[in-house]
Design a protein around this motif. Structure first.
Motif, PDB file in Angstrom:
ATOM      1  N   PHE A   1      33.778  36.001  44.525  1.00  0.00           N
ATOM      2  CA  PHE A   1      32.779  36.982  44.085  1.00  0.00           C
ATOM      3  C   PHE A   1      31.612  37.145  45.058  1.00  0.00           C
ATOM      4  O   PHE A   1      30.622  37.793  44.741  1.00  0.00           O
ATOM      5  CB  PHE A   1      32.216  36.584  42.711  1.00  0.00           C
ATOM      6  CG  PHE A   1      33.275  36.303  41.696  1.00  0.00           C
ATOM      7  CD1 PHE A   1      34.069  37.331  41.195  1.00  0.00           C
ATOM      8  CD2 PHE A   1      33.505  35.016  41.224  1.00  0.00           C
ATOM      9  CE1 PHE A   1      35.061  37.077  40.254  1.00  0.00           C
ATOM     10  CE2 PHE A   1      34.480  34.765  40.279  1.00  0.00           C
ATOM     11  CZ  PHE A   1      35.266  35.789  39.796  1.00  0.00           C
ATOM     12  N   GLY A   2      31.690  36.566  46.225  1.00  0.00           N
ATOM     13  CA  GLY A   2      30.592  36.678  47.188  1.00  0.00           C
ATOM     14  C   GLY A   2      30.567  38.046  47.861  1.00  0.00           C
ATOM     15  O   GLY A   2      31.312  38.952  47.468  1.00  0.00           O
ATOM     16  N   PHE A   3      29.727  38.177  48.890  1.00  0.00           N
ATOM     17  CA  PHE A   3      29.604  39.456  49.593  1.00  0.00           C
ATOM     18  C   PHE A   3      30.954  39.905  50.138  1.00  0.00           C
ATOM     19  O   PHE A   3      31.293  41.078  50.104  1.00  0.00           O
ATOM     20  CB  PHE A   3      28.592  39.343  50.744  1.00  0.00           C
ATOM     21  CG  PHE A   3      27.188  39.302  50.254  1.00  0.00           C
ATOM     22  CD1 PHE A   3      26.743  40.276  49.352  1.00  0.00           C
ATOM     23  CD2 PHE A   3      26.307  38.311  50.679  1.00  0.00           C
ATOM     24  CE1 PHE A   3      25.435  40.246  48.887  1.00  0.00           C
ATOM     25  CE2 PHE A   3      25.011  38.297  50.214  1.00  0.00           C
ATOM     26  CZ  PHE A   3      24.566  39.249  49.317  1.00  0.00           C
ATOM     27  N   ASN A   4      31.731  38.909  50.623  1.00  0.00           N
ATOM     28  CA  ASN A   4      33.063  39.234  51.105  1.00  0.00           C
ATOM     29  C   ASN A   4      34.138  38.694  50.184  1.00  0.00           C
ATOM     30  O   ASN A   4      35.215  38.332  50.615  1.00  0.00           O
ATOM     31  CB  ASN A   4      33.265  38.680  52.521  1.00  0.00           C
ATOM     32  CG  ASN A   4      32.688  39.645  53.533  1.00  0.00           C
ATOM     33  OD1 ASN A   4      33.018  40.838  53.488  1.00  0.00           O
ATOM     34  ND2 ASN A   4      31.829  39.147  54.394  1.00  0.00           N
TER      35      ASN A   4
ATOM     36  N   PHE B   1      37.648  39.369  45.010  1.00  0.00           N
ATOM     37  CA  PHE B   1      37.566  40.301  43.896  1.00  0.00           C
ATOM     38  C   PHE B   1      36.588  41.406  44.178  1.00  0.00           C
ATOM     39  O   PHE B   1      36.901  42.590  44.116  1.00  0.00           O
ATOM     40  CB  PHE B   1      37.101  39.575  42.622  1.00  0.00           C
ATOM     41  CG  PHE B   1      38.237  39.015  41.843  1.00  0.00           C
ATOM     42  CD1 PHE B   1      39.030  39.845  41.048  1.00  0.00           C
ATOM     43  CD2 PHE B   1      38.535  37.659  41.880  1.00  0.00           C
ATOM     44  CE1 PHE B   1      40.083  39.339  40.341  1.00  0.00           C
ATOM     45  CE2 PHE B   1      39.577  37.139  41.167  1.00  0.00           C
ATOM     46  CZ  PHE B   1      40.365  37.981  40.376  1.00  0.00           C
ATOM     47  N   THR B   2      35.354  40.986  44.519  1.00  0.00           N
ATOM     48  CA  THR B   2      34.267  41.944  44.568  1.00  0.00           C
ATOM     49  C   THR B   2      34.397  42.923  45.729  1.00  0.00           C
ATOM     50  O   THR B   2      34.156  44.116  45.574  1.00  0.00           O
ATOM     51  CB  THR B   2      32.925  41.191  44.657  1.00  0.00           C
ATOM     52  OG1 THR B   2      33.098  40.087  45.551  1.00  0.00           O
ATOM     53  CG2 THR B   2      32.524  40.672  43.298  1.00  0.00           C
ATOM     54  N   ARG B   3      34.833  42.417  46.897  1.00  0.00           N
ATOM     55  CA  ARG B   3      34.881  43.292  48.052  1.00  0.00           C
ATOM     56  C   ARG B   3      36.275  43.880  48.260  1.00  0.00           C
ATOM     57  O   ARG B   3      36.473  45.088  48.243  1.00  0.00           O
ATOM     58  CB  ARG B   3      34.439  42.514  49.302  1.00  0.00           C
ATOM     59  CG  ARG B   3      34.283  43.361  50.555  1.00  0.00           C
ATOM     60  CD  ARG B   3      33.103  44.323  50.411  1.00  0.00           C
ATOM     61  NE  ARG B   3      32.767  44.921  51.697  1.00  0.00           N
ATOM     62  CZ  ARG B   3      31.836  44.443  52.502  1.00  0.00           C
ATOM     63  NH1 ARG B   3      31.128  43.385  52.134  1.00  0.00           N
ATOM     64  NH2 ARG B   3      31.575  45.023  53.656  1.00  0.00           N
ATOM     65  N   GLN B   4      37.254  42.966  48.330  1.00  0.00           N
ATOM     66  CA  GLN B   4      38.597  43.441  48.667  1.00  0.00           C
ATOM     67  C   GLN B   4      39.247  44.236  47.536  1.00  0.00           C
ATOM     68  O   GLN B   4      39.829  45.273  47.756  1.00  0.00           O
ATOM     69  CB  GLN B   4      39.506  42.267  49.056  1.00  0.00           C
ATOM     70  CG  GLN B   4      39.514  41.980  50.544  1.00  0.00           C
ATOM     71  CD  GLN B   4      38.403  41.036  50.940  1.00  0.00           C
ATOM     72  OE1 GLN B   4      38.099  40.117  50.199  1.00  0.00           O
ATOM     73  NE2 GLN B   4      37.766  41.282  52.067  1.00  0.00           N
ATOM     74  N   LEU B   5      39.157  43.729  46.304  1.00  0.00           N
ATOM     75  CA  LEU B   5      39.858  44.391  45.214  1.00  0.00           C
ATOM     76  C   LEU B   5      39.042  45.504  44.589  1.00  0.00           C
ATOM     77  O   LEU B   5      39.535  46.579  44.288  1.00  0.00           O
ATOM     78  CB  LEU B   5      40.258  43.367  44.148  1.00  0.00           C
ATOM     79  CG  LEU B   5      41.279  42.316  44.617  1.00  0.00           C
ATOM     80  CD1 LEU B   5      41.637  41.369  43.490  1.00  0.00           C
ATOM     81  CD2 LEU B   5      42.535  43.001  45.149  1.00  0.00           C
TER      82      LEU B   5
ATOM     83  N   THR C   1      42.290  29.118  44.526  1.00  0.00           N
ATOM     84  CA  THR C   1      41.545  29.794  45.586  1.00  0.00           C
ATOM     85  C   THR C   1      41.224  28.834  46.735  1.00  0.00           C
ATOM     86  O   THR C   1      41.393  29.173  47.916  1.00  0.00           O
ATOM     87  CB  THR C   1      40.230  30.375  45.018  1.00  0.00           C
ATOM     88  OG1 THR C   1      40.559  31.219  43.926  1.00  0.00           O
ATOM     89  CG2 THR C   1      39.474  31.149  46.075  1.00  0.00           C
ATOM     90  N   ILE C   2      40.772  27.650  46.347  1.00  0.00           N
ATOM     91  CA  ILE C   2      40.461  26.641  47.372  1.00  0.00           C
ATOM     92  C   ILE C   2      41.712  26.339  48.200  1.00  0.00           C
ATOM     93  O   ILE C   2      41.684  26.295  49.436  1.00  0.00           O
ATOM     94  CB  ILE C   2      39.943  25.348  46.709  1.00  0.00           C
ATOM     95  CG1 ILE C   2      38.574  25.574  46.090  1.00  0.00           C
ATOM     96  CG2 ILE C   2      39.883  24.198  47.713  1.00  0.00           C
ATOM     97  CD1 ILE C   2      37.454  25.702  47.082  1.00  0.00           C
ATOM     98  N   LEU C   3      42.816  26.146  47.473  1.00  0.00           N
ATOM     99  CA  LEU C   3      44.063  25.814  48.153  1.00  0.00           C
ATOM    100  C   LEU C   3      44.469  26.950  49.094  1.00  0.00           C
ATOM    101  O   LEU C   3      44.820  26.733  50.254  1.00  0.00           O
ATOM    102  CB  LEU C   3      45.151  25.563  47.105  1.00  0.00           C
ATOM    103  CG  LEU C   3      46.431  24.884  47.584  1.00  0.00           C
ATOM    104  CD1 LEU C   3      46.117  23.501  48.135  1.00  0.00           C
ATOM    105  CD2 LEU C   3      47.436  24.779  46.446  1.00  0.00           C
TER     106      LEU C   3
END
Ligand SMILES: Nc1ncnc2c1ncn2[C@@H]1O[C@H](COP(=O)(O)OP(=O)(O)O)[C@@H](O)[C@H]1O
Ligand SMILES: [Mg+2]
Lengths: 562, 358
Positions: free
Chosen positions: A132-135, A138-142, A323-325
């Motif tokens: 959910f960060g700037f990049n 979810f928030t940027r790509q999707l 996500t971490i993985l």
């Protein structure tokens, strides 16, 4: 006067067991030096300034007149109470569902729920940043959002809920499973509906436990350093990271110490309430006989609702860890999702120093911490000596003292003669030993209180002195508590950050500190790879410790006193 | 010769559980000598301080005042592990993580004796208590009686100067209890070991002891051989605690004579007392003879309970407040009296006893 007389007689009795006396003096001295003295140093430092001689309240004055600093206190409390409320709510649902219904797959739910407990407390923060960060994925790509801002209150709370709700769950699970379900049968038997049974019996009985879980989560949240550092952002100051920044950024040690003292106040208050008020009010309805309820307090449809809520929560945990993985195998998260082993290669080559150092610190501190905890539990439950209350209190004090405060205390206390430790391996090991002892002590005390003291008396009666009794009888008997003490100490030594960040040096670095610095410089892939390695090490260690400590006989050994 | 165990003016005060600040006197100024090879029982109701007294001898409790001597040596300042007193615990207190043999030789191992000697001594003692061949078992696989024997073996293998028992049989069923009484007593006599045995069961105390110490509220009420205590209790408490008894209030009417209602009774053990003084007489139920005529007191049977080997009657004597309890033996030959029948009670001079304290 009679009290003084008793203390004198107790000392006389101790003299006939010189090894015990020596042990006691050693432990008392160690606790004084490594628990009490650093806190005292923080307090003193907060009363000094860089330019004025003597003691002054100038730092506190500055705190109350600086809006930004006041805001840090307000934000920390706000986040703490929100996290505790939500965390306990979810924790209760989880504990209730897994102890009071016949939901399928309980062991799997349990493992998922405790995953955050055995990983560094800021893993979810890194995932949140990646998603959910700037990049963010979810928030940027999707979703293609250009200026979505996850930083601040919502980010920290979101991340902390996933980090600390599992602690609420574990606490409440203990509370709920120690309550005899036959009580619920009894209530339904006299005509209470399911809802009434819950409202009038189960809920009131678990209320002290809920309050206690709330305070435990509150303490954890206030002390949390990693999540705020990653997700608070500069417009949302919080106490723990602010204290760190004052010291490392502005080199204002006195102001950092002042913030630490201020942070200590709500933590200690919560601890005092939890320990001296709530613990006495917990209802334990263990009868010694295993008892299961015949009537079920929830309907099938209600059970599905509960499992639905739990499922969403568990899904998020899986998402975060997935996500971490993924991040660990992704070239540049947010820009280039090509699969790669580069981050692991880095971790195991250039970056392996931190892994090695972390392991050394954890392996050195874990057995000492576990053993010391069992010894203290033994002394507190089974022996009388002057100052016993004080020893017990100070030995578990660190449970409530935020790591930031301890870390500042250690750099203040041990950067000058007579004890010069800053920059060494010893300061890290000692810090972990005394910081993560309390959990071992408390579980040791709980187990010992259930073991017939005459078993140990029998050993003494047959000629064993205190140390032999402890080694040959007590320790084998409390091996379950010893095990959980060891696991806790190891997990925390591997995952801790808040105190350690003050104590690492060029020579001795830790993985958690390394992870945060990788995040800081935007290398999320490396941070993720470190996190994966760390979690794997912890899981392996839990199995190994389980092998080393035989706790198979554990259940048959608890003889209930006549 | 000095006694093996000497207790001098021993007192133990505890802080009260319920009202902190208040004191509970668990053991109150107790003095007692136990001779070599003797088995002395501490007998009394629950809470009278027996365990506390025993634990002070073992060193687990620190006396508030008074002294303890073992084999002539003052041991107040010796730690429990330095005292040569072995204890058999009420809950057995076996080490759950060790097998039977290792439990038994736990103390020997600490003395760093050669391993072969340790095992040999352990096995010899296991044989002594009838557990030969069970050394490798886990203690949780044993029955209650066997666990009891392990506890006993673990204590006697140390060849202590004194053996302490805290209600060792209270967790066994009635039949096993009676059997173990006999076994423990025989073993104790065979090994010749000085013992202090705590129990609240008067039958156990009478069947095992050389001497019985009756306690109440932390104080010693009476010390004596079992028959002595049974036949000649000092006071109401002792008389009542050791089996069933009838109390009769009479007046001294001459040397070894007392008046009960209009009857002159001869009381063999009545010491010199002022004429006309009130005296409490006791008589055991089985010592009262039931006759059809020629007894001391007429009475009417109000209850008859058949108990197998004997019949218990409750007999109301006119103008005597309480009913008397009378045991009549051998009902198969002598037959039963019916409720409502009138009978005469004979009170033999030898069976009547005058309490020293009212
Ligand atoms: N550790 C203690 N603290 C306070 N009171 C105690 C303690 N141990 C025993 N007592 C009290 O002392 C009295 C005697 O107890 P105990 O010696 O166990 O009696 P017994 O073995 O004859 O049943 C009881 O009133 C008991 O409640
Ligand atoms: Mg007792």
């Amino acid at each position: 006067m009679p009290r003084l007389h008793r203390a004198k007689r107790e000392l006389e009795l101790l003299r006939r067991d010189p090894i015990l006396l020596a042990l006691l003096i050693f432990i008392a001295l160690a606790i004084f030096i490594f628990v009490i003295y650093p806190l005292f140093e923080v307090l003193i430092k907060s009363l000094q300034t860089r330019d004025v001689e003597g003691l002054t309240l100038a730092n506190y004055e500055r705190f109350f007149t600086t809006r930004y600093l006041r805001l840090a206190l307000r934000n920390s409390l706000m986040v703490g109470f929100t996290t505790a409320t939500v965390g306990v709510f979810i924790g209760y649902i989880a504990a209730f569902t897994l102890t009071r219904t016949n939901a399928p797959g309980k062991p799997i739910w349990h493992v998922i729920l405790i995953l955050p407990v055995i990983s560094p407390p800021f893993v979810s923060a890194i995932s949140i940043l990646m998603l959910f960060g700037f990049n963010g994925l979810f928030t940027r790509q999707l979703l293609g959002l250009q200026n979505f801002n996850i930083y601040g209150f919502k980010g920290v709370v979101l991340s902390q809920v996933f980090t600390f709700a599992p602690i609420g769950y574990l606490t409440l699970r203990g509370v709920l499973s120690s309550m005899n379900p036959v009580l619920e049968d009894a209530a339904m038997n006299v005509g209470a509906t399911r809802w009434q049974t819950f409202r009038r019996v189960l809920l009131p009985l678990s209320l002290p436990g809920i309050a206690s879980a709330f305070l435990v989560v509150l303490i954890e949240s206030l002390a949390d350093f990693g999540n705020p550092l990653v997700l608070a952002g500069s417009r949302f100051p919080m106490l723990a990271p602010q204290a760190y920044l004052e010291i490392t950024g502005s080199f204002n040690l006195p102001l950092g110490a002042t913030l630490a003292v201020i942070l200590l106040i709500p933590s200690m208050t919560a601890f005092a309430i939890q320990r001296y008020y709530l613990q006495k009010r917990q209802y334990v309805t263990v009868t010694g006989k295993p008892s299961t309820s015949s009537s079920k307090i929830v309907t099938r449809s209600m059970q599905w609702v509960l499992m639905g809520i739990l499922g969403v929560f568990a899904l998020f945990i899986i998402l975060f860890y997935g996500t971490i993985l993924m991040g660990a195998f992704t070239l540049v998260w947010g820009y280039d999702y090509t699969l790669t082993l580069n981050h692991f290669i880095y971790t195991f080559s250039v970056g392996f120093e931190a892994v090695k150092d972390t392991l050394i610190v954890a392996i050195l501190s874990t057995p000492i911490s576990g053993l010391l905890a069992m010894m203290i539990a033994f002394l507190v439950v089974r022996r009388t000596f002057p100052g016993k209350g004080a020893l017990e209190f100070s030995s578990i004090l660190n449970f409530a003292v935020p790591g930031t405060v301890v870390g500042i205390g250690y750099i203040l206390a041990f950067n000058k003669p007579p004890i010069l430790l800053v920059g060494t391996l010893a300061i890290l090991v000692l810090n972990f030993i005394f910081r993560y002892m309390p959990v071992g002590i408390q579980s040791g005390i709980a187990v010992l209180q259930q073991i017939d003291p005459s078993i140990e008396e029998a050993a003494q009666n047959l000629g064993a002195d205190s140390v032999t009794t402890f080694r040959k009888v007590t320790l084998p008997l409390i091996s379950p508590a010893f095990f959980s003490g060891l696991v806790f100490a190891f997990v925390r030594a591997m995952t801790a950050i808040s105190a350690a960040i003050f104590l690492v040096s060029a020579k001795w670095n830790l993985m958690t500190v390394q992870i945060l610095s990788e995040v800081g410089s935007g290398r999320l892939g490396v941070a993720a790879a470190y996190s994966v390695v760390l979690v794997v090490i912890v899981i392996i260690a839990i199995f190994v410790i389980g092998r080393l400590v035989p706790s198979g006989a554990a259940t048959s050994i608890i003889q209930v006193q006549d | 010769m000095a006694a093996d165990l000497q207790i001098v003016n021993l007192t133990k005060e505890f802080e009260s559980f319920d009202q902190p600040g208040n004191k509970v006197v668990a053991v109150d100024d107790v003095s007692l000598d136990v001779e070599k090879g003797e088995l002395v029982t501490l007998l009394g109701p629950s809470g009278c301080g027996k365990t506390t007294l025993l634990r002070m001898i073992a060193g687990f409790e620190d006396p508030t005042s008074g002294d303890i001597y073992l084999s002539g040596q003052r041991v107040n300042d010796q730690a429990p592990n330095q005292r040569n007193a072995a204890m058999v615990f009420q809950s057995y207190a076996l080490f759950p993580h060790l097998n039977v043999l290792e439990n038994v030789v736990f103390g020997l191992r600490l003395q760093r004796l050669p391993s072969s000697e340790v095992t040999a001594r352990g096995e010899r003692v296991l044989e002594l208590v009838g557990l030969d061949g069970l050394g490798e078992r886990s203690t949780s696989q044993l029955s209650g009686g066997q666990q009891q024997r392990v506890a006993l073996a673990r204590a006697i293998v140390m060849e202590p100067s004194i053996l302490l028992f805290d209600e060792p049989l209270s967790n066994l069923d009635a039949k096993l209890r009676e059997q173990m009484r006999i076994e423990i007593r025989q073993l104790q006599q065979r090994v010749g070991i000085t013992s202090v045995y705590v129990t609240h069961d008067q039958a156990e105390a009478m069947s095992m002891s050389d001497r019985i110490v009756v306690m109440d509220h932390g104080r010693i009420m009476q010390v004596g051989a079992p028959l002595d205590i049974y036949a000649r209790p000092r006071n109401r408490f002792v008389a009542d605690f050791i089996g069933k008894v009838n109390f009769l209030t009479a007046q001294v009417s001459g040397p070894k004579q007392a008046r009960l209602l209009d009857q002159q009774l001869i009381v063999d053990d009545l010491d010199e007392r002022p004429l006309g003084q009130e005296v409490i007489l006791t008589i055991r139920p089985e010592a009262v003879n039931l006759r059809t005529s020629g007894g001391h007191l007429p009475g009417q049977i109000t209850r008859a309970t058949f108990l197998g080997g004997l019949v218990e009657y409750e007999i109301q004597v006119d103008s005597l407040g309480e009913a008397l309890v009378v045991h009549d033996a051998n009902p198969v030959v002598r037959g039963l009296h019916q409720v409502g029948e009138t009978v005469e009670l004979e009170l033999p001079a030898k069976a009547l006893h005058a309490l020293v304290e009212g």
